[in-house]
Design an enzyme around this catalytic site. Structure first.
Site, PDB file in Angstrom:
ATOM      1  N   LEU A   1      40.778  20.824  58.787  1.00 15.37           N
ATOM      2  CA  LEU A   1      40.208  19.867  57.839  1.00 15.37           C
ATOM      3  C   LEU A   1      39.322  20.694  56.915  1.00 15.37           C
ATOM      4  CD1 LEU A   1      38.940  16.854  60.019  1.00 15.37           C
ATOM      5  CD2 LEU A   1      40.563  16.698  58.131  1.00 15.37           C
ATOM      6  N   ASP A   2      39.339  20.390  55.621  1.00 10.39           N
ATOM      7  CA  ASP A   2      38.463  21.094  54.686  1.00 10.39           C
ATOM      8  C   ASP A   2      37.011  21.020  55.130  1.00 10.39           C
ATOM      9  OD1 ASP A   2      40.284  21.962  52.903  1.00 10.39           O
ATOM     10  OD2 ASP A   2      39.925  20.432  51.389  1.00 10.39           O
ATOM     11  N   LYS A   3      36.221  21.975  54.672  1.00  5.66           N
ATOM     12  CA  LYS A   3      34.777  21.990  54.973  1.00  5.66           C
ATOM     13  C   LYS A   3      34.104  20.666  54.561  1.00  5.66           C
ATOM     14  CE  LYS A   3      30.820  25.091  54.392  1.00  5.66           C
ATOM     15  NZ  LYS A   3      30.348  26.323  53.757  1.00  5.66           N
TER      16      LYS A   3
ATOM     17  N   ASN B   1      45.982  21.533  54.843  1.00  2.97           N
ATOM     18  CA  ASN B   1      44.685  20.947  55.200  1.00  2.97           C
ATOM     19  C   ASN B   1      44.240  19.913  54.173  1.00  2.97           C
ATOM     20  OD1 ASN B   1      44.424  23.428  53.638  1.00  2.97           O
ATOM     21  ND2 ASN B   1      42.248  23.131  53.758  1.00  2.97           N
TER      22      ASN B   1
END
Length: 245
Positions: A104-106, A244
């Site tokens: 998952l992205d930041k 992602n």
């Protein structure tokens, strides 16, 4: 029975198969004290080391494997690279080696699975296997019928058109979307194409596994029932790669 070296290493829980290939290519792996080639096959009596550390064979029934569901907060990076500040491995602090299944992205939050079983990673991630992932998304403009219709029928991004998917309104500025694809930053790119900006993105479910009982920053082991259902769902699944959000 002989087993490919990269599979032997990933089955042991040391890393994913792709990471094992990289280690083999780098010369970090030895078999019986010698540097092997990619594609080398391993027997029961062979001794495999990575950077001098002995890699033990996986238990036949995989009873020693770890399967976790983690509620990732915003700001945590889904990497096993310990030098990256805020990496997911340090955030969880699990006592044995695990790695995330996909990412998952930041700036995104919510459910991510982690495991020491390199065999299931790509089975879950590969789009052809059509394993559902449910996201709740909040955007910066009012969600219209036209937006819902376009998101669900397919959006041109990354030199392709996204697969048709289920999209439902969730409040004035929100919607739920179920994806079986995993293109890089797919939901954010789809929204951008339609003139919307994502302000919050939460993954609520992967296949049959959801966030129930896990607060942000917490993890839990998958239940026996979840594991039985997962193994059943993955029976016909093939392996290879991801993106992602």
């Amino acid at each position: 029975m002989l087993k490919r070296l990269n599979k032997y290493i990933s089955d042991s829980g040391f890393c994913s198969r792709r990471e094992a290939d990289a280690l083999i290519e780098k010369g970090s792996v030895q078999v019986n004290g010698k540097i092997p080639e990619l594609g080398t096959k391993i027997g029961a009596d062979d001794k495999v080391t990575v950077n001098g550390k002995l890699i033990k064979a996986v238990a036949q029934d995989k009873a020693d494997r770890v399967y976790l569901a983690y509620n990732k907060p915003v700001g945590i990076t889904c990497t096993t690279e310990r030098k990256v500040q805020g990496n997911i491995i340090d955030a969880i602090g699990f006592p044995t080696r695990i790695f995330p299944i996909g990412r998952l992205d930041k700036p995104s939050e919510g459910l991510i699975l982690l495991t020491s079983d390199g065999d299931i990673v790509n089975k879950i991630l590969r789009a052809e296997n059509a394993h559902e992932k449910l996201y709740r998304v909040v955007v910066n403009r009012v969600v219209t019928d036209d937006f819902i219709s376009k998101m669900s029928s397919g959006v041109p991004i990354l030199d392709t058109v996204t697969k048709p998917c289920t999209v439902r309104r969730a409040g004035k500025f929100g919607f739920d979307i179920i994806l079986t694809q995993g293109l890089n930053r797919q939901i954010r790119r789809m929204c951008e194409y339609l003139g919307y900006e994502v302000t919050r993105l939460t993954r609520k479910r992967i296949m049959h596994i959801d966030l129930s009982g896990i607060k942000p920053g917490q993890y839990r082991h998958l239940t026996d029932a979840e594991m039985i259902e997962m193994n059943k769902a993955l029976e016909g699944s093939t392996k290879t790669y991801q993106g992602n959000h």
